[in-house]
Structures are given as structure tokens and as C-alpha cells.
Scaffold this motif. Structure first.
Motif, PDB file in Angstrom:
ATOM      1  N   ASP A  43       0.832  -1.196   0.000  1.00 60.25           N
ATOM      2  CA  ASP A  43       0.000   0.000   0.000  1.00 60.25           C
ATOM      3  C   ASP A  43       0.872   1.253   0.000  1.00 60.25           C
ATOM      4  O   ASP A  43       0.734   2.120   0.843  1.00 60.25           O
ATOM      5  N   PHE A  44       1.729   1.330  -0.983  1.00 60.86           N
ATOM      6  CA  PHE A  44       2.692   2.417  -1.028  1.00 60.86           C
ATOM      7  C   PHE A  44       2.003   3.774  -1.127  1.00 60.86           C
ATOM      8  O   PHE A  44       2.326   4.693  -0.398  1.00 60.86           O
ATOM      9  N   ASN A  45       1.029   3.908  -2.024  1.00 57.61           N
ATOM     10  CA  ASN A  45       0.355   5.204  -2.213  1.00 57.61           C
ATOM     11  C   ASN A  45      -0.405   5.618  -0.960  1.00 57.61           C
ATOM     12  O   ASN A  45      -0.406   6.781  -0.586  1.00 57.61           O
ATOM     13  N   ASN A  46      -1.080   4.674  -0.316  1.00 56.00           N
ATOM     14  CA  ASN A  46      -1.833   4.989   0.897  1.00 56.00           C
ATOM     15  C   ASN A  46      -0.898   5.403   2.027  1.00 56.00           C
ATOM     16  O   ASN A  46      -1.190   6.325   2.779  1.00 56.00           O
ATOM     17  N   GLU A  47       0.223   4.695   2.154  1.00 57.81           N
ATOM     18  CA  GLU A  47       1.173   5.030   3.220  1.00 57.81           C
ATOM     19  C   GLU A  47       1.755   6.420   3.011  1.00 57.81           C
ATOM     20  O   GLU A  47       1.900   7.191   3.964  1.00 57.81           O
ATOM     21  N   VAL A  48       2.077   6.750   1.778  1.00 60.34           N
ATOM     22  CA  VAL A  48       2.633   8.075   1.483  1.00 60.34           C
ATOM     23  C   VAL A  48       1.591   9.146   1.752  1.00 60.34           C
ATOM     24  O   VAL A  48       1.889  10.182   2.368  1.00 60.34           O
ATOM     25  N   ALA A  49       0.358   8.901   1.338  1.00 55.27           N
ATOM     26  CA  ALA A  49      -0.699   9.886   1.571  1.00 55.27           C
ATOM     27  C   ALA A  49      -0.941  10.080   3.058  1.00 55.27           C
ATOM     28  O   ALA A  49      -1.161  11.206   3.520  1.00 55.27           O
ATOM     29  N   GLU A  61      -9.795  12.803  -0.895  1.00 53.68           N
ATOM     30  CA  GLU A  61      -9.257  13.463  -2.079  1.00 53.68           C
ATOM     31  C   GLU A  61     -10.276  13.335  -3.211  1.00 53.68           C
ATOM     32  O   GLU A  61     -10.830  12.272  -3.445  1.00 53.68           O
ATOM     33  N   ARG A  63     -11.084  13.660  -7.309  1.00 47.97           N
ATOM     34  CA  ARG A  63     -10.388  13.669  -8.602  1.00 47.97           C
ATOM     35  C   ARG A  63     -11.344  13.930  -9.687  1.00 47.97           C
ATOM     36  O   ARG A  63     -12.431  13.607  -9.771  1.00 47.97           O
TER      37      ARG A  63
END
Length: 63
Positions: A43-49, A61, A63
Motif C-alpha cells: 500500500d505504497f500510495n496509501n502510506e505516502v498519503a 481526495e 479527482r
């Protein structure tokens, strides 16, 4: 007279070339063993967010 001064130089050049080739081979082996594929979390994108914006449930968010 010229051949005696070139012989040690040729030997030195050959030794340096062999050492450089061995070092390059060792570096390539190390690269292939440890750096064969990038490691990306699931869950790279979720962790970064979450790191940037905080909790995902509070911040929606659009879109």
C-alpha cells in the motif's frame, strides 16, 4: 635501453587492468545479489498519503 623501462610499465599496466576487471566483476555480482529488484510496499500510495496528509478517513481526495 628503451625496452627495459617499458617492461615494468607494461607489467604495472597489466596488473592495474586485472585489478580493475576483478573489481568491476565483484561490483556487478554484489549488484545482482542485493539490488536485483526494487522493494515497494503493498500500500505504497496509501502510506505516502497518510504520512503527508494524516489519516485517510478524515481527508478525502477528489479527482
Amino acid at each position: 635501453m628503451n625496452t627495459s623501462s617499458q617492461d615494468p610499465n607494461r607489467k604495472l599496466i597489466r596488473e592495474i587492468t586485472i585489478i580493475l576487471i576483478i573489481k568491476v566483476v565483484i561490483l556487478l555480482v554484489i549488484k545482482n545479489i542485493w539490488f536485483d529488484a526494487p522493494t515497494i510496499p503493498k500500500d505504497f500510495n496509501n502510506e505516502v498519503a497518510e504520512r503527508i496528509a494524516g489519516d485517510m478517513s478524515n481527508n478525502q481526495e477528489t479527482r
